[in-house]
Scaffold this motif. Sequence first.
Motif, PDB file in Angstrom:
ATOM      1  N   UNK A 180       5.777  -5.597  -8.213  1.00  0.00           N
ATOM      2  CA  UNK A 180       4.729  -5.329  -7.229  1.00  0.00           C
ATOM      3  C   UNK A 180       5.111  -6.020  -5.923  1.00  0.00           C
ATOM      4  N   UNK A 181       5.418  -5.237  -4.872  1.00  0.00           N
ATOM      5  CA  UNK A 181       5.885  -5.786  -3.600  1.00  0.00           C
ATOM      6  C   UNK A 181       4.800  -5.611  -2.542  1.00  0.00           C
ATOM      7  N   UNK A 195      -1.659  -7.311   2.525  1.00  0.00           N
ATOM      8  CA  UNK A 195      -1.866  -6.170   1.630  1.00  0.00           C
ATOM      9  C   UNK A 195      -2.187  -6.611   0.208  1.00  0.00           C
ATOM     10  N   UNK A 196      -1.836  -7.839  -0.131  1.00  0.00           N
ATOM     11  CA  UNK A 196      -2.271  -8.341  -1.431  1.00  0.00           C
ATOM     12  C   UNK A 196      -3.786  -8.453  -1.460  1.00  0.00           C
ATOM     13  N   UNK A 197      -4.362  -8.934  -0.346  1.00  0.00           N
ATOM     14  CA  UNK A 197      -5.810  -9.040  -0.272  1.00  0.00           C
ATOM     15  C   UNK A 197      -6.467  -7.662  -0.207  1.00  0.00           C
ATOM     16  N   UNK A 198      -5.831  -6.734   0.516  1.00  0.00           N
ATOM     17  CA  UNK A 198      -6.434  -5.413   0.706  1.00  0.00           C
ATOM     18  C   UNK A 198      -6.423  -4.582  -0.561  1.00  0.00           C
ATOM     19  N   UNK A 199      -5.312  -4.626  -1.323  1.00  0.00           N
ATOM     20  CA  UNK A 199      -5.201  -3.749  -2.490  1.00  0.00           C
ATOM     21  C   UNK A 199      -4.346  -4.322  -3.608  1.00  0.00           C
ATOM     22  N   UNK A 200      -3.414  -5.214  -3.284  1.00  0.00           N
ATOM     23  CA  UNK A 200      -2.466  -5.691  -4.286  1.00  0.00           C
ATOM     24  C   UNK A 200      -3.113  -6.374  -5.468  1.00  0.00           C
ATOM     25  N   UNK A 225       6.445  -1.034  -7.135  1.00  0.00           N
ATOM     26  CA  UNK A 225       5.247  -0.508  -6.483  1.00  0.00           C
ATOM     27  C   UNK A 225       5.159  -1.163  -5.112  1.00  0.00           C
ATOM     28  N   UNK A 226       5.235  -0.355  -4.056  1.00  0.00           N
ATOM     29  CA  UNK A 226       5.112  -0.861  -2.687  1.00  0.00           C
ATOM     30  C   UNK A 226       3.647  -0.810  -2.277  1.00  0.00           C
ATOM     31  N   UNK A 227       3.055  -1.963  -2.003  1.00  0.00           N
ATOM     32  CA  UNK A 227       1.664  -2.039  -1.567  1.00  0.00           C
ATOM     33  C   UNK A 227       1.665  -2.451  -0.104  1.00  0.00           C
ATOM     34  N   UNK A 228       1.417  -1.500   0.787  1.00  0.00           N
ATOM     35  CA  UNK A 228       1.461  -1.821   2.205  1.00  0.00           C
ATOM     36  C   UNK A 228       1.606  -0.566   3.030  1.00  0.00           C
ATOM     37  N   UNK A 229       2.099  -0.752   4.258  1.00  0.00           N
ATOM     38  CA  UNK A 229       2.296   0.407   5.120  1.00  0.00           C
ATOM     39  C   UNK A 229       3.773   0.535   5.474  1.00  0.00           C
ATOM     40  N   UNK A 230       4.112   0.571   6.773  1.00  0.00           N
ATOM     41  CA  UNK A 230       5.449   0.953   7.176  1.00  0.00           C
ATOM     42  C   UNK A 230       6.579   0.068   6.704  1.00  0.00           C
ATOM     43  N   UNK A 231       6.518  -1.215   7.033  1.00  0.00           N
ATOM     44  CA  UNK A 231       7.637  -2.101   6.735  1.00  0.00           C
ATOM     45  C   UNK A 231       7.819  -2.267   5.231  1.00  0.00           C
ATOM     46  N   UNK A 248       6.816   3.700  -6.611  1.00  0.00           N
ATOM     47  CA  UNK A 248       5.621   4.408  -6.177  1.00  0.00           C
ATOM     48  C   UNK A 248       5.007   3.626  -5.023  1.00  0.00           C
ATOM     49  N   UNK A 249       4.177   4.321  -4.256  1.00  0.00           N
ATOM     50  CA  UNK A 249       3.613   3.728  -3.050  1.00  0.00           C
ATOM     51  C   UNK A 249       2.096   3.639  -3.146  1.00  0.00           C
ATOM     52  N   UNK A 250       1.562   2.502  -2.716  1.00  0.00           N
ATOM     53  CA  UNK A 250       0.123   2.333  -2.535  1.00  0.00           C
ATOM     54  C   UNK A 250      -0.104   2.110  -1.044  1.00  0.00           C
ATOM     55  N   UNK A 251      -0.671   3.100  -0.382  1.00  0.00           N
ATOM     56  CA  UNK A 251      -0.870   3.038   1.071  1.00  0.00           C
ATOM     57  C   UNK A 251      -2.121   2.222   1.389  1.00  0.00           C
TER      58      UNK A 251
END
Length: 449
Positions: A51-52, A57-62, A110-116, A133-136
């Motif tokens: 989980x990256x 983004x950890x607070x938002x969804x991670x 699993x990428x949790x975040x946006x662009x970078x 997989x991506x979590x936007x």
Amino acid sequence: MALAIDLPQGSRRCACGVVHRVPIEEIALASDAIERLAAYCDRKGWRRMLLVMDANTREAAGGGVAGELHDAGIEAEELCFAQRSGLIADQEAVSAVRARLRGRPVDGAIAVGSGVITDVVRYAAHLEDSDFVSVATAASMDGYASSVAAMEFGGVKVTYPARAPLAIFAEPAVLAAAPSELTRSGLGDLLGKATARVDWLASHLLYGEAFCAAVDARVQGPLGYAVANAEAVLRGEPAAVERLLAGLLESGIAMAMVGSSRPASGCEHHASHFWDLLAARGVREHRPHGLQVGYATNFALRLQRFAYGGGVEELAPPRESAALDAAAREWLGGPPPEVVAAIEEKRRFLADRAGRWPAAADWASLRAKLDAAMEVFPGVERALAKAAIPAEPGFLDLDARTLRATFRFASHLRARYTVIDFLDGQGALDTALEEALGAATSDPGRGGG
């Protein structure tokens, strides 16, 4: 209720003659998206995931992702970058992800975040031949579904082949709660598709570069929504922000369909990459990608209107672009090897396709086709103004001289043919820059970077 996004799969040949295959298996843009993510991982038989994320983004969804995976009996190994701002998609970040992928065995990332975060994970996954997989977490950019990654190596922003995610998950409540600047950035990125499309179409008409109407339609529909609903997006209305992300995802799918960023990136993106290069050299601060793209779009609109709306009255065989002079090197540096390679690739493109250049008598009919593509421009300008992305020097600490240098030299950063190359080849770039940017932007060659 989930917002449906069609994914082209199978072996059906498109009208353009190409079979477009997108490796994305599932997109869930829904209130229960994180639950669907856990169910998706379970169906894949994945038992351990990397989980990256970053601190935001950890607070938002991670944290929620980790909890849902745990409840599904899936172990989540966390890699959380400490930065709350300033994380760059560079070699250091990629190496950190690659090291964890190589360590204790995982089934994917699993990428949790946006662009970078997304670009770092997709590029690392590509190099390590790993699924992801991506979590936007924000409707801030169009790269979630893309199969290329915008990386910054040695201070130069370069788009590399990478891996598209197998699935994308996003919850509208998380998107709506993202900082407003991120949503504004996503709007700027989507509005920039107007000039990217004209660059693509012009290259098709002038040099025969492949162009797919079906791919183009995936981008133009969301662009029309953004133009008509900019105010609702900027107010952060959840349904509008959800539609914004859906449009950005469509743009990413379009890129995946053709295997490059061509449907969604033209001279307005080259300008943004130029400004990133200046930031890497310490000349200015890094600023959000979408805001840079939106700002550059204002000037790209003017340059394209000049080029295809009457400023070039007669079409002549293009003259060869001049080599990098001292003024260009002052802004670009060395130049870096990536820039040298891009220049050489573009020269090959122009040389190989020189025989396709249309006759002067065809110019009126070509202009008519490009004029139809520019009909959306007034609406784009109004939407950019609503987003407080101005059309004059000074925004994002970019003065008039830097703007002129941008639209003179940024085309060297990519092999892609754009309106800048057209104007330069017609000997009309100086006149176009004067009209688009104003006399105050003259003389970019002194005191550059």
